[in-house]
Write a protein that holds these residues in place. Structure first.
Motif, short mmCIF file in Angstrom:
data_model
loop_
_atom_site.label_atom_id
_atom_site.label_comp_id
_atom_site.label_asym_id
_atom_site.label_seq_id
_atom_site.Cartn_x
_atom_site.Cartn_y
_atom_site.Cartn_z
N GLY A 141 0.50 -1.21 0.02
CA GLY A 141 -0.11 0.22 0.07
C GLY A 141 0.93 1.46 0.11
N PHE A 142 0.22 2.32 0.41
CA PHE A 142 0.89 3.65 0.30
C PHE A 142 1.67 3.94 1.83
CE2 PHE A 142 -2.41 3.92 -2.80
CZ PHE A 142 -1.79 4.17 -3.83
N TYR A 143 2.68 4.43 1.91
CA TYR A 143 3.15 5.24 3.24
C TYR A 143 3.83 6.53 2.97
CZ TYR A 143 7.06 2.89 0.83
OH TYR A 143 8.08 2.53 -0.12
N GLY A 144 3.96 6.92 4.01
CA GLY A 144 4.51 8.44 4.17
C GLY A 144 3.55 9.51 3.42
N LEU A 145 2.26 9.25 3.42
CA LEU A 145 1.23 10.14 2.87
C LEU A 145 1.13 11.48 3.83
CD1 LEU A 145 -1.80 7.73 2.48
CD2 LEU A 145 -0.10 8.56 0.62
N ASP A 146 0.99 12.71 2.88
CA ASP A 146 0.80 13.73 3.44
C ASP A 146 -0.63 13.99 4.26
OD1 ASP A 146 3.18 14.95 2.46
OD2 ASP A 146 2.42 15.77 0.73
N ARG A 147 -0.59 14.51 5.36
CA ARG A 147 -1.85 14.84 5.99
C ARG A 147 -2.41 15.95 5.82
NH1 ARG A 147 0.07 12.93 12.14
NH2 ARG A 147 0.11 10.51 11.70
N PRO A 148 -3.79 15.83 5.39
CA PRO A 148 -4.24 17.28 5.33
C PRO A 148 -4.53 18.23 6.48
CG PRO A 148 -5.83 15.40 4.65
CD PRO A 148 -4.71 14.97 5.07
N PHE A 149 -4.44 19.42 6.29
CA PHE A 149 -4.35 20.21 7.43
C PHE A 149 -3.12 20.06 8.65
CE2 PHE A 149 -8.62 19.41 6.28
CZ PHE A 149 -9.07 20.52 5.53
N GLU A 150 -2.32 19.45 8.20
CA GLU A 150 -1.26 19.27 9.31
C GLU A 150 -0.63 20.52 9.52
OE1 GLU A 150 1.71 15.57 10.77
OE2 GLU A 150 1.66 16.20 8.56
N SER A 151 -0.13 21.25 8.36
CA SER A 151 0.53 22.58 8.61
C SER A 151 -0.29 23.33 9.75
CB SER A 151 0.66 23.09 7.41
OG SER A 151 -0.59 23.64 7.05
N TYR A 152 -1.51 23.36 9.96
CA TYR A 152 -1.87 24.33 10.85
C TYR A 152 -2.10 23.73 12.23
CZ TYR A 152 -3.99 25.79 6.59
OH TYR A 152 -4.18 26.27 5.08
N LEU A 153 -1.37 22.76 12.66
CA LEU A 153 -1.79 21.99 13.92
C LEU A 153 -0.41 21.30 14.39
CD1 LEU A 153 -5.11 20.22 13.43
CD2 LEU A 153 -4.81 21.99 14.71
#
Length: 167
Positions: A124-136
Motif C-alpha cells: 500500500g501507500f506510506y508516507g502520505l501527507d496529512r491534510p491540515f497538518e500544517s495548521y496544527l
C-alpha cells in the motif's frame, strides 16, 4: 498521557470512517431495499482515486496534486465506477444483484493487490501527507482529525435521517 489520547483518537477516526460506510449501507439496504456488496468496491475506488491524485509518485503513479483536486477526483471517479457497475447490474434482481456487486468489489480488491505499479500491492501507500497538518501540532493532529470525522459523521447521519422521513 498524550500517547493514549492519540491512540484513542486514531481508533475514533477509524470507527467514524466505518460508521460512514455503515450509513451508506443503511441507505441502500434499509431505505432502498437493495442488498449491495459493491459499495465497498466503490468506497475503495474513491479512496484510491484520492490517494493516487494527491500522493507524489515514486513507486506508484501518483500525481502530487492538491487535496481539493483529490476530493473532486474521488467523487468523480467513484461516481463513474458506480454508474458503470449500476448500468448492467440494476437489471438483476435479489441474489443476482448481490452477487454481481460483490464480484465488482472483489475485482477492485484484486486489481489493487495484484497491480503493484498502481498502488504498491499489499504494502500500500506510506508516507502520505496529512491534510491540515500544517495548521496544527503533530500531537494534536489525530484529535483534530477524529473530531473532523465525528462532525462529518454527524452531518451524514442527520442527512440520512432527513432523507429517510422525506416524502
Amino acid at each position: 498521557m498524550i500517547g493514549w489520547i492519540s491512540f484513542f483518537a486514531g481508533i475514533v477516526a477509524l470507527a467514524g470512517l466505518y460508521a460512514m460506510l455503515c450509513i451508506a449501507l443503511n441507505i441502500e439496504s434499509g431505505f432502498l431495499g437493495l442488498w449491495d456488496l459493491g459499495i465497498v468496491g466503490i468506497f475503495a475506488v474513491g479512496a484510491y482515486a484520492y490517494t493516487l491524485t494527491t500522493v507524489v509518485g515514486t513507486e506508484t503513479i501518483g500525481l502530487g496534486l492538491p487535496m481539493w483536486v483529490g476530493f473532486l477526483a474521488a467523487g468523480i471517479v467513484s461516481g463513474i465506477a458506480a454508474f458503470l457497475i449500476g448500468l448492467p447490474s440494476l437489471r438483476l434482481q435479489k441474489e443476482y444483484f448481490l452477487i454481481a456487486t460483490f464480484a465488482f468489489a472483489e475485482v477492485i480488491r484484486q486489481f489493487f493487490v495484484n497491480e503493484k505499479w498502481v498502488a504498491n500491492g499489499n504494502i500500500g501507500f506510506y508516507g502520505l501527507d496529512r491534510p491540515f497538518e500544517s495548521y496544527l501540532s503533530s500531537k494534536m493532529y489525530l484529535v483534530f482529525f477524529a473530531l473532523l470525522i465525528l462532525i462529518i459523521l454527524f452531518l451524514l447521519y442527520v442527512l440520512a435521517q432527513k432523507w429517510a422521513v422525506s416524502p
